[in-house]
Design a protein around this motif. Structure first.
Motif, PDB file in Angstrom:
ATOM      1  N   GLN A 180      22.344  44.778 -25.208  1.00 45.10           N
ATOM      2  CA  GLN A 180      21.739  44.387 -26.482  1.00 45.10           C
ATOM      3  C   GLN A 180      20.641  43.353 -26.269  1.00 45.10           C
ATOM      4  O   GLN A 180      19.557  43.442 -26.860  1.00 45.10           O
ATOM      5  N   ALA A 181      20.929  42.360 -25.430  1.00 46.09           N
ATOM      6  CA  ALA A 181      19.942  41.311 -25.170  1.00 46.09           C
ATOM      7  C   ALA A 181      18.705  41.878 -24.488  1.00 46.09           C
ATOM      8  O   ALA A 181      17.567  41.546 -24.847  1.00 46.09           O
ATOM      9  N   ILE A 182      18.921  42.738 -23.500  1.00 45.09           N
ATOM     10  CA  ILE A 182      17.791  43.363 -22.809  1.00 45.09           C
ATOM     11  C   ILE A 182      16.940  44.157 -23.787  1.00 45.09           C
ATOM     12  O   ILE A 182      15.703  44.090 -23.766  1.00 45.09           O
ATOM     13  N   ASN A 183      17.596  44.883 -24.665  1.00 47.67           N
ATOM     14  CA  ASN A 183      16.869  45.710 -25.629  1.00 47.67           C
ATOM     15  C   ASN A 183      16.031  44.859 -26.582  1.00 47.67           C
ATOM     16  O   ASN A 183      14.903  45.235 -26.938  1.00 47.67           O
ATOM     17  N   LEU A 184      16.558  43.718 -27.001  1.00 39.86           N
ATOM     18  CA  LEU A 184      15.793  42.820 -27.868  1.00 39.86           C
ATOM     19  C   LEU A 184      14.519  42.350 -27.174  1.00 39.86           C
ATOM     20  O   LEU A 184      13.453  42.250 -27.797  1.00 39.86           O
ATOM     21  N   ILE A 185      14.629  42.068 -25.878  1.00 33.67           N
ATOM     22  CA  ILE A 185      13.464  41.595 -25.124  1.00 33.67           C
ATOM     23  C   ILE A 185      12.469  42.724 -24.902  1.00 33.67           C
ATOM     24  O   ILE A 185      11.257  42.553 -25.099  1.00 33.67           O
ATOM     25  N   VAL A 186      12.966  43.883 -24.504  1.00 34.49           N
ATOM     26  CA  VAL A 186      12.082  45.024 -24.242  1.00 34.49           C
ATOM     27  C   VAL A 186      11.310  45.407 -25.498  1.00 34.49           C
ATOM     28  O   VAL A 186      10.107  45.699 -25.446  1.00 34.49           O
ATOM     29  N   ASP A 187      11.986  45.391 -26.639  1.00 29.42           N
ATOM     30  CA  ASP A 187      11.351  45.766 -27.903  1.00 29.42           C
ATOM     31  C   ASP A 187      10.572  44.619 -28.544  1.00 29.42           C
ATOM     32  O   ASP A 187      10.073  44.752 -29.666  1.00 29.42           O
ATOM     33  N   LYS A 188      10.512  43.477 -27.851  1.00 29.61           N
ATOM     34  CA  LYS A 188       9.753  42.308 -28.314  1.00 29.61           C
ATOM     35  C   LYS A 188      10.202  41.850 -29.696  1.00 29.61           C
ATOM     36  O   LYS A 188       9.393  41.500 -30.559  1.00 29.61           O
ATOM     37  N   LYS A 189      11.517  41.835 -29.880  1.00 29.17           N
ATOM     38  CA  LYS A 189      12.073  41.414 -31.157  1.00 29.17           C
ATOM     39  C   LYS A 189      12.484  39.943 -31.170  1.00 29.17           C
ATOM     40  O   LYS A 189      13.071  39.466 -32.138  1.00 29.17           O
ATOM     41  N   LEU A 190      12.169  39.241 -30.086  1.00 29.98           N
ATOM     42  CA  LEU A 190      12.422  37.806 -30.058  1.00 29.98           C
ATOM     43  C   LEU A 190      11.361  37.137 -29.203  1.00 29.98           C
ATOM     44  O   LEU A 190      10.685  37.773 -28.400  1.00 29.98           O
ATOM     45  N   GLU A 191      11.217  35.841 -29.397  1.00 33.16           N
ATOM     46  CA  GLU A 191      10.362  35.037 -28.536  1.00 33.16           C
ATOM     47  C   GLU A 191      10.962  33.647 -28.414  1.00 33.16           C
ATOM     48  O   GLU A 191      11.789  33.234 -29.236  1.00 33.16           O
ATOM     49  N   VAL A 192      10.562  32.938 -27.377  1.00 32.65           N
ATOM     50  CA  VAL A 192      11.065  31.590 -27.136  1.00 32.65           C
ATOM     51  C   VAL A 192       9.989  30.599 -27.539  1.00 32.65           C
ATOM     52  O   VAL A 192       8.874  30.623 -27.013  1.00 32.65           O
ATOM     53  N   ILE A 193      10.334  29.729 -28.488  1.00 32.59           N
ATOM     54  CA  ILE A 193       9.423  28.687 -28.949  1.00 32.59           C
ATOM     55  C   ILE A 193      10.150  27.352 -28.877  1.00 32.59           C
ATOM     56  O   ILE A 193      11.211  27.175 -29.488  1.00 32.59           O
ATOM     57  N   ASP A 194       9.594  26.421 -28.106  1.00 23.41           N
ATOM     58  CA  ASP A 194      10.205  25.092 -27.942  1.00 23.41           C
ATOM     59  C   ASP A 194      11.669  25.203 -27.525  1.00 23.41           C
ATOM     60  O   ASP A 194      12.549  24.511 -28.042  1.00 23.41           O
ATOM     61  N   ASN A 195      11.919  26.110 -26.603  1.00 20.99           N
ATOM     62  CA  ASN A 195      13.253  26.302 -26.026  1.00 20.99           C
ATOM     63  C   ASN A 195      14.274  26.839 -27.030  1.00 20.99           C
ATOM     64  O   ASN A 195      15.484  26.731 -26.819  1.00 20.99           O
ATOM     65  N   ASN A 196      13.807  27.419 -28.102  1.00 22.20           N
ATOM     66  CA  ASN A 196      14.679  28.067 -29.081  1.00 22.20           C
ATOM     67  C   ASN A 196      14.283  29.529 -29.220  1.00 22.20           C
ATOM     68  O   ASN A 196      13.117  29.890 -29.075  1.00 22.20           O
ATOM     69  N   ILE A 197      15.271  30.361 -29.532  1.00 18.53           N
ATOM     70  CA  ILE A 197      15.019  31.779 -29.748  1.00 18.53           C
ATOM     71  C   ILE A 197      14.606  31.999 -31.200  1.00 18.53           C
ATOM     72  O   ILE A 197      15.303  31.573 -32.127  1.00 18.53           O
ATOM     73  N   ILE A 198      13.486  32.666 -31.387  1.00 16.91           N
ATOM     74  CA  ILE A 198      13.025  33.050 -32.717  1.00 16.91           C
ATOM     75  C   ILE A 198      13.055  34.574 -32.784  1.00 16.91           C
ATOM     76  O   ILE A 198      12.402  35.255 -31.983  1.00 16.91           O
ATOM     77  N   TYR A 199      13.820  35.105 -33.738  1.00 11.48           N
ATOM     78  CA  TYR A 199      13.917  36.550 -33.897  1.00 11.48           C
ATOM     79  C   TYR A 199      12.826  37.010 -34.863  1.00 11.48           C
ATOM     80  O   TYR A 199      12.650  36.439 -35.936  1.00 11.48           O
TER      81      TYR A 199
END
Length: 216
Positions: A180-199
């Motif tokens: 699930q985590a890999i899929n979120l990254i591959v599909d660019k459904k999250l990003e890291v901003i100031d060391n926090n995950i933004i969906y």
């Protein structure tokens, strides 16, 4: 094509699970490199059985950690790896490597971080009498078992649990949330901003947290 690099040291159960996940999306994602630092790792046979590109790089043959990591870095760069997945990789990485692959390396840990970092997580949880443990997928940072948390699964601890029985149930949860985590990254459904995950989209809670209470 999104390329994964997998680091292993042991049984390779998460490697096999990730490979089975990639087979569902043959035009989107693939494992382009598997590296084991342990020449006796059972995961080596899993990689061979599935014809995965494999390198065995024994860390004991290098004069220091960074020399070992530079060899890994070279291979992953040659294989055009987009994301490194630690899958039972039992080496603490230097700041040089972590910064080299900053926000491009994830790990799965058998506890609900930030609780129970390090080793022997299941027995420590049982000894402390906590009622829940679980597993966490997070980005890798220089500090051990830290970094922005992508998703987690909650696993209840029963009064009769042993380290073995608890670890088996946590492993099943790992096999759910790591893909699930890999899929979120591959599909660019999250990003890291100031060391926090933004969906980037609204997700149901079960996408980010698997909670057994909600499933009863």
């Amino acid at each position: 094509m999104f390329n994964l690099g997998i680091l292993i040291s042991g049984r390779g159960t998460n490697l096999e699970n990730i490979f089975n996940f990639t087979k569902k999306f043959p035009t989107k994602i693939k494992i382009s490199s598997v590296i084991s630092n342990n020449p006796n790792a059972l995961g080596i046979e899993i990689a061979k059985q599935n014809s995965l590109p494999l390198e065995v790089i024994n860390h004991r043959k290098f004069i220091d950690r960074e020399s070992f990591e530079r060899e890994i870095d070279l291979i992953f760069k040659e294989k055009k790896v987009d994301l490194i997945c630690n899958a039972g990789f039992m080496r603490i990485l230097t700041s040089w490597f972590v910064n080299r692959w900053f926000n491009k390396q994830i790990n799965i840990h058998p506890s609900l971080l930030p609780s129970y970092t390090g080793l022997d997580t299941h027995q420590r949880a049982i000894n402390d009498g906590v009622k829940f443990t679980g597993c966490t997928v997070h980005y890798v940072r220089s500090e051990l078992d830290s970094g922005p948390i992508i998703n987690q699964a909650v696993v209840p601890i029963s009064p009769n649990d042993t380290e073995k029985t608890l670890s088996e149930r946590v492993l099943k949860a790992e096999h759910i949330i790591y893909p699930q985590a890999i899929n979120l990254i591959v599909d660019k459904k999250l990003e890291v901003i100031d060391n926090n995950i933004i969906y980037k989209e609204h997700f149901l809670p079960k996408t980010i947290l698997i909670n057994p209470i909600e499933n009863n």
